[in-house]
Design an enzyme around this catalytic site. Structure first.
Site, PDB file in Angstrom:
ATOM      1  N   TYR A   1      -2.804   8.474   5.957  1.00  0.00           N
ATOM      2  CA  TYR A   1      -1.550   8.361   6.717  1.00  0.00           C
ATOM      3  C   TYR A   1      -0.755   9.663   6.689  1.00  0.00           C
ATOM      4  O   TYR A   1       0.475   9.656   6.555  1.00  0.00           O
ATOM      5  CB  TYR A   1      -0.695   7.203   6.172  1.00  0.00           C
TER       6      TYR A   1
ATOM      7  N   TYR B   1      -0.444  -6.596   9.534  1.00  0.00           N
ATOM      8  CA  TYR B   1      -1.284  -5.529   8.994  1.00  0.00           C
ATOM      9  C   TYR B   1      -2.210  -6.147   7.955  1.00  0.00           C
ATOM     10  O   TYR B   1      -1.755  -6.732   6.970  1.00  0.00           O
ATOM     11  CB  TYR B   1      -0.469  -4.409   8.343  1.00  0.00           C
TER      12      TYR B   1
ATOM     13  N   ASP C   1      -3.675 -14.058   3.545  1.00  0.00           N
ATOM     14  CA  ASP C   1      -3.831 -12.697   3.039  1.00  0.00           C
ATOM     15  C   ASP C   1      -2.747 -12.430   1.993  1.00  0.00           C
ATOM     16  O   ASP C   1      -1.633 -12.062   2.309  1.00  0.00           O
ATOM     17  CB  ASP C   1      -3.724 -11.715   4.208  1.00  0.00           C
TER      18      ASP C   1
ATOM     19  N   LYS D   1      -4.859  -5.109  -4.384  1.00  0.00           N
ATOM     20  CA  LYS D   1      -3.658  -4.459  -4.904  1.00  0.00           C
ATOM     21  C   LYS D   1      -3.407  -4.789  -6.372  1.00  0.00           C
ATOM     22  O   LYS D   1      -4.015  -4.213  -7.261  1.00  0.00           O
ATOM     23  CB  LYS D   1      -2.454  -4.755  -4.018  1.00  0.00           C
TER      24      LYS D   1
END
Length: 423
Positions: free
Chosen positions: A15, A142, A234, A263
Site C-alpha cells: 500500500y 474488504y 469474516d 491477525k
C-alpha cells in the site's frame, strides 16, 4: 548504507507508492506496546501493527513456547500427517466458537482463509449438483487482496485494474433498521443463485471502521438462513477480543456456517489463517468420489510453530487479567468517545469494544486518499505514537497490555493535535 538506504534498494512495501514514499522507519526492537527505531526513539504502537498484536511486542511467554517448539518440530506436511499443536489448537478454538463450528481448515493469512471459505461454499453446492455461484457481500467490504477476496470486496480504485477479472458479486448496504426490508427483498430475488453471504461482523475495518448493530446483522443472517444461503463470517479483524467480547459472534443471535480468522490468531507473532466450518459443510465433501474433495492447501498449512504461537496467545487471552484489560480499554474508549463527540473538529464518532474511530471534519469527502491522513500520521510520529489514519478517519486499536496511563497519554495527544490542527 544505513537501514533506510538498504531497504529502499531492495524492498517493495505494501500500500505504498514507492515513487513518492518517504523512507521507511527502521524498527530494531519491540517490547510491550512500544517499538524502537535505530536511533533509540520509542513509539506507542496504537494500531497494534495492522491490528494483529494482542499482547504486546516480543511477548516473553509466546517467545518461550515457540522456542521450545522450534527444538521439537518446526514443520511437517499436513496432508497425510498431523501433530499435537494443530490438534490442540483446533480443539481449544472450537470450544470458544458457536457450537455449530466443528471443523478447522488451516491456511496462512486472512485473505487465504477467505479464499478457502468461498471455495467451500461454492463447492458445497456443486457437490450436490447445484450451481449456485453468486456471492452476496457488503458495499465497501474488504476481505483481502487475493483474487477471490478482492472479488467479494467493494469495487474501488484498488481493484480497478483487475475489474474485468473479478467474479460477479451482489453488493448490498450494511443493515440498519431503515433499510432491512429493502435488503431482504434484494436477497429474496436472488436467493436461488446465491451460494453464500460473506460479511465483516459489526465493523468494516478497511472501509473506515464503519460499524453496524448486532441486532440488524442478526436479522439479516436469519433471513439468509431461511432462504438457504450459506454464511461466511469474516472475523479476521474482529476476532480474539477486539469487539470487547472474544468474537463478534458472541453478540449475534444467529450462527454462521463458516468463520475466518487470522491477525490476532497468533497474537501477531506469526502468519496463520484458519477457516472453520459446520459439520453440514464438511459432510458435503465426504464421498467415494475423489473429485468431491476440497482441493486446497498451502506448504505451511498448520505450521507447528504458528500453531504453538496461537495456543500461547489464546492462553494469555483467556486469562482473567487480559479480559479485565479488554474491558478497561473498552470503557476508557467509551469515555473518550464522549469527549470526542463534543470536539468541533470531529464527527461520526463510533466505538465497539477496543476499537474507536472518528472523522476529521474537512471540505473533502471522507476517503482513504484524503490528504489529512498523511499530515496527522506525521504529527503523531513526532509525538512518539504510531497511528495510521484511513484518510480523514482516525482510529485506535491498541494492544491489550497498554496501561491506563499510556492510554491517557495517547488521548491527551490526540486532543492536542486536534486543537492545533487547521485544515
Amino acid at each position: 548504507m544505513n537501514l533506510q538506504e538498504r531497504d529502499r534498494a531492495v524492498n517493495w512495501h505494501p500500500y505504498t507508492q514507492m515513487k513518492t514514499a518517504e523512507d521507511a522507519i527502521p524498527i530494531v526492537k519491540g517490547s510491550g506496546i512500544y517499538l524502537y527505531d535505530e536511533d533509540g526513539k520509542k513509539y506507542i504502537d496504537a494500531v497494534a501493527s495492522w491490528w494483529v498484536t494482542l499482547h504486546g511486542h516480543a511477548n516473553p511467554y509466546i517467545a518461550q513456547r515457540v522456542s521450545e517448539q522450534l527444538n521439537t518440530l518446526e514443520q511437517v506436511i499436513f496432508a497425510g500427517f498431523t501433530h499435537e499443536p494443530a490438534i490442540q489448537l483446533s480443539e481449544n478454538l472450537l470450544k470458544l466458537l458457536p457450537e455449530n463450528q466443528e471443523k478447522v481448515f488451516y491456511s496462512d493469512n486472512g485473505s487465504t482463509a477467505v479464499e478457502v471459505a468461498l471455495k467451500m461454499c461454492i463447492q458445497f453446492w456443486h457437490n450436490q449438483g447445484k450451481e449456485k455461484t453468486k456471492i452476496l457481500a457488503f458495499k465497501e467490504a474488504y476481505h483481502g487482496d487475493t483474487f477471490g477476496a478482492m472479488s467479494v470486496s467493494g469495487r474501488s480504485v484498488w481493484t480497478k485494474p483487475f475489474g474485468e477479472m473479478l467474479f460477479e458479486v451482489i453488493f448490498i448496504d450494511p443493515p440498519i433498521s431503515e433499510n432491512i426490508e429493502d435488503l431482504k427483498s434484494i436477497i429474496k430475488n436472488h436467493a436461488e443463485e446465491i451460494a453464500c453471504f460473506i460479511y465483516e461482523p459489526l465493523i468494516q475495518g478497511a472501509a473506515g471502521m464503519l460499524m453496524h448493530k448486532a441486532e440488524d446483522l442478526s436479522e439479516l443472517m436469519k433471513f439468509c438462513r431461511e432462504n438457504g444461503i450459506l454464511m461466511i463470517q469474516d472475523e479476521v479483524f474482529t476476532g480474539f477480543g477486539r469487539t470487547g467480547k472474544l468474537f463478534a459472534a458472541n453478540y449475534l443471535s444467529e450462527k454462521p456456517d463458516i468463520m475466518c480468522f487470522s491477525k490476532g490468531l497468533t497474537g501477531g507473532t506469526m502468519p496463520m489463517g484458519i477457516t472453520t466450518s459446520s459439520q453440514q459443510i464438511f459432510e458435503a465433501f465426504l464421498s467415494e468420489d475423489k473429485y468431491k474433495t476440497l482441493f486446497h492447501g498451502h506448504s505451511f498449512t498448520a505450521n507447528p510453530l504458528a500453531c504453538t504461537a496461537a495456543l500461547a496467545s489464546m492462553e494469555l487471552l483467556l486469562k482473567e487479567e487480559t479480559l479485565e484489560k479488554i474491558n478497561l480499554i473498552s470503557q476508557k474508549h467509551f469515555n473518550f468517545s464522549k469527549v470526542l463527540k463534543n470536539h468541533p473538529k470531529v464527527e461520526n464518532v463510533r466505538q465497539t469494544g477496543t476499537i474507536i474511530a472518528w472523522e476529521i471534519k474537512n471540505d473533502e469527502k471522507t476517503s482513504y486518499f484524503n490528504e489529512i491522513g498523511k499530515v496527522l500520521y506525521h504529527e503523531f510520529l513526532k509525538r512518539g505514537i504510531i497511528m495510521r489514519p484511513l484518510g480523514n478517519v482516525m482510529y485506535l486499536v491498541p494492544p491489550y497490555c497498554i496501561t491506563p496511563e499510556e492510554m491517557d497519554f495517547v488521548y491527551r495527544n490526540i486532543l492536542e493535535v486536534l486543537d492545533g490542527f487547521s485544515n
